[in-house]
Each structure stands twice: as structure tokens, then as C-alpha cells.
Design a protein around this motif. Structure first.
Motif, short mmCIF file in Angstrom:
data_model
loop_
_atom_site.label_atom_id
_atom_site.label_comp_id
_atom_site.label_asym_id
_atom_site.label_seq_id
_atom_site.Cartn_x
_atom_site.Cartn_y
_atom_site.Cartn_z
N ILE A 89 0.82 -1.30 0.01
CA ILE A 89 -0.06 0.10 -0.10
C ILE A 89 0.87 1.32 0.00
N ALA A 90 1.93 1.18 0.75
CA ALA A 90 2.98 2.33 0.77
C ALA A 90 3.57 2.64 -0.51
N GLU A 91 3.85 1.51 -1.08
CA GLU A 91 4.80 1.71 -2.34
C GLU A 91 3.75 1.90 -3.52
N LYS A 92 2.45 1.64 -3.39
CA LYS A 92 1.58 2.07 -4.64
C LYS A 92 0.94 3.12 -4.35
N ALA A 93 0.92 4.16 -4.88
CA ALA A 93 0.13 5.58 -4.44
C ALA A 93 -1.37 5.21 -4.77
N THR A 94 -1.72 4.40 -5.70
CA THR A 94 -2.95 4.18 -6.10
C THR A 94 -3.64 3.29 -5.31
N CYS A 95 -3.40 2.46 -4.40
CA CYS A 95 -3.78 1.50 -3.51
C CYS A 95 -4.30 2.40 -2.26
N GLU A 96 -5.55 1.64 -1.96
CA GLU A 96 -6.12 2.39 -0.65
C GLU A 96 -6.22 1.21 0.23
N TRP A 97 -6.88 1.68 1.43
CA TRP A 97 -6.91 0.65 2.30
C TRP A 97 -8.29 0.83 3.08
N GLU A 98 -9.33 0.80 1.95
CA GLU A 98 -10.60 1.58 2.28
C GLU A 98 -11.26 0.31 3.38
N GLU A 99 -11.22 -1.06 3.14
CA GLU A 99 -11.71 -2.09 4.20
C GLU A 99 -11.21 -1.94 5.65
N GLY A 100 -10.01 -1.54 5.56
CA GLY A 100 -9.19 -1.39 6.97
C GLY A 100 -9.77 0.13 7.69
N GLU A 101 -9.92 1.06 6.99
CA GLU A 101 -10.36 2.20 7.29
C GLU A 101 -11.78 2.23 7.70
N LEU A 102 -12.62 1.27 7.10
CA LEU A 102 -13.86 1.38 7.67
C LEU A 102 -13.91 0.50 8.90
N ALA A 103 -13.34 -0.51 8.93
CA ALA A 103 -13.15 -1.20 10.37
C ALA A 103 -12.87 -0.24 11.63
N PHE A 104 -11.74 0.43 11.27
CA PHE A 104 -11.28 1.48 12.31
C PHE A 104 -12.11 2.46 12.55
N GLY A 105 -12.59 2.74 11.47
CA GLY A 105 -13.78 4.03 11.48
C GLY A 105 -14.79 3.71 12.43
N ALA A 106 -15.29 2.17 12.34
CA ALA A 106 -16.40 1.83 13.18
C ALA A 106 -16.10 1.72 14.76
N LEU A 107 -14.80 1.60 14.86
CA LEU A 107 -14.45 1.52 16.19
C LEU A 107 -14.05 2.98 16.94
N GLN A 108 -13.75 3.99 15.99
CA GLN A 108 -13.64 5.39 16.53
C GLN A 108 -15.04 5.97 16.74
N GLN A 109 -15.98 5.60 15.80
CA GLN A 109 -17.22 5.80 15.94
C GLN A 109 -17.96 5.43 17.37
N THR A 110 -17.47 4.39 17.63
CA THR A 110 -18.19 3.58 18.77
C THR A 110 -17.33 4.29 19.93
N VAL A 111 -16.04 4.71 19.92
CA VAL A 111 -15.57 5.41 21.24
C VAL A 111 -16.26 6.78 21.24
N LEU A 112 -16.58 7.43 20.20
CA LEU A 112 -17.26 8.58 20.46
C LEU A 112 -18.68 8.69 21.13
N ASP A 113 -19.36 7.20 20.66
CA ASP A 113 -20.66 7.11 21.49
C ASP A 113 -20.33 6.80 22.77
N CYS A 114 -19.28 6.07 23.12
CA CYS A 114 -18.99 5.95 24.72
C CYS A 114 -18.87 7.34 25.35
N LYS A 115 -17.97 8.07 24.73
CA LYS A 115 -17.89 9.52 25.22
C LYS A 115 -18.96 10.22 25.62
#
Length: 211
Positions: free
Chosen positions: A120-146
Motif C-alpha cells: 500500500i505504501a509503495e503503490k500510491a494508487t492503492c487504498e486501505w478502504e476496508e481497514g479504514e472502515l473497520a477502524f472508523g467503526a471503532l472510532q465512532q463507537t468510542v465517540l458514542d462511549c464518550k
């Protein structure tokens, strides 16, 4: 079945065979020791055929990485109906633990092997969409906890990162045998106890006190 549909199914079948063979070889022999030629030989294909589907073995590792995150993401989506942020956070932790134990091959490709992230780091065109979505779900859950009174004065992104790091650490220690070794040699834990589950429950109790 039409010709196009038949061709499409055949293409998908070959793609899945390539991924499965590569996954087994990566985990058995390591990324560096696995070549396109070895992957091809494993499923009786020519290396040229592999290149029709993937640019190189880094591309294959990256694809496996994404497939794993899709599986994990599907399990996280089910938890969206849990209205309580803290209950959802606990459930996400349980899902993560179960995913790691039941899908050890994908888990190692997703979180232990560094090659997919290098790709991913070497190929500027590659994305980490699935990983971002998973971590984004965790971030939103922590916000809801707050919003429920947890983690006062703490940055939600840092909290999410620390929650992930600790649960990942438990999974990694378990998969590599370190958790059971330390438990048996130094903690005098009964052999029939589920140390991973007990460690996670202790972590949840620690989080619950942060309100």
C-alpha cells in the motif's frame, strides 16, 4: 447458463484458487520464500496465468489483506443495531477475538505480515478502504462511549488506537503461544481456563471504570 456467465464463474474460480494457494504458502514458508512460480505450481497453472490476475505477489498479499478485512467488517456491521456505545465496544472486542481465533490465516495476513502494508505504501494508487472502515467503526463507537460519559478528557482517536492495540496484543500473544506459556509457567492458571477470555473481561472492567 450463458457463455459470459460461465466465463465469469471460471475466472472467479481461478482467482480464488490463486488466493487460497498463496495464502497457504505465505503462512507456511513466508512471503519472501514464496514466488509466483511456486504459487502457480501449487494449483497446476503457469506463472503467466497468475500474472493475468495479479501484478506480483505483493498484489496477491494485498488482495488477501482486503478479503480478510471484508470478513471482519461484515461481522462489525451486525453490531450497528447495538444502541449503547459501551455495549457495542465490548461486542466489537469479542468479535475481534473470535475472528482472530477462528480465522488465524487471515488474521496473520491482516495484522502480522507487513508486506500488504508495504504494498500500500509503495503503490500510491492503492487504498486501505476496508481497514479504514473497520477502524472508523471503532472510532465512532468510542465517540458514542464518550457521549455516555466514558473516557472524559481523552482524545477519542487515541482511545480507539489503544483499545485496538491491547486486544490485538492479546490475540497475537495467544496465537504465538506466549499467553498460555506465561500463564502456565508464572501465573499458575488452571489449564482448562480460558485465559484469553479472562484477560479480555479484565480489560473491559478497566474500561468500565473510566466513566
Amino acid at each position: 447458463m450463458g457463455r459470459k456467465e460461465k466465463d465469469s464463474k471460471q475466472i472467479e474460480s481461478v482467482r480464488l484458487r490463486i488466493l487460497e494457494a498463496a495464502k497457504d504458502l505465505f503462512l507456511k514458508h513466508g512471503f519472501e520464500a514464496t514466488s509466483i512460480r511456486k504459487i502457480a505450481a501449487e494449483i497446476n497453472l503457469s506463472p503467466t496465468t497468475i500474472y493475468l490476475y495479479y501484478k506480483d505477489k505483493g498484489d496477491i498479499a494485498y488482495t488477501l489483506h482486503k478479503e480478510g478485512f471484508k470478513l471482519l467488517g461484515q461481522q462489525f456491521v451486525v453490531l450497528q443495531h447495538v444502541s449503547s456505545g459501551f455495549e457495542r465496544l465490548k461486542a466489537m472486542g469479542k468479535v475481534y477475538l473470535n475472528f482472530a481465533m477462528q480465522n488465524t490465516d487471515f488474521y496473520q495476513l491482516m495484522f502480522i505480515m507487513k508486506e500488504p502494508m508495504d504494498f500500500i505504501a509503495e503503490k500510491a494508487t492503492c487504498e486501505w478502504e476496508e481497514g479504514e472502515l473497520a477502524f472508523g467503526a471503532l472510532q465512532q463507537t468510542v465517540l458514542d462511549c464518550k457521549s455516555e460519559g466514558y473516557f472524559k478528557g481523552l482524545n477519542e482517536n487515541n482511545v480507539a488506537l489503544n483499545v485496538w492495540a491491547l486486544v490485538h496484543g492479546l490475540c497475537s500473544l495467544k496465537l504465538q503461544g506466549h499467553l498460555d506459556h506465561v500463564a502456565g509457567a508464572h501465573l499458575h492458571v488452571a489449564q482448562d481456563s480460558d485465559l484469553l477470555e479472562e484477560a479480555f473481561e479484565t480489560f473491559v472492567m478497566m474500561l468500565d471504570k473510566m466513566k
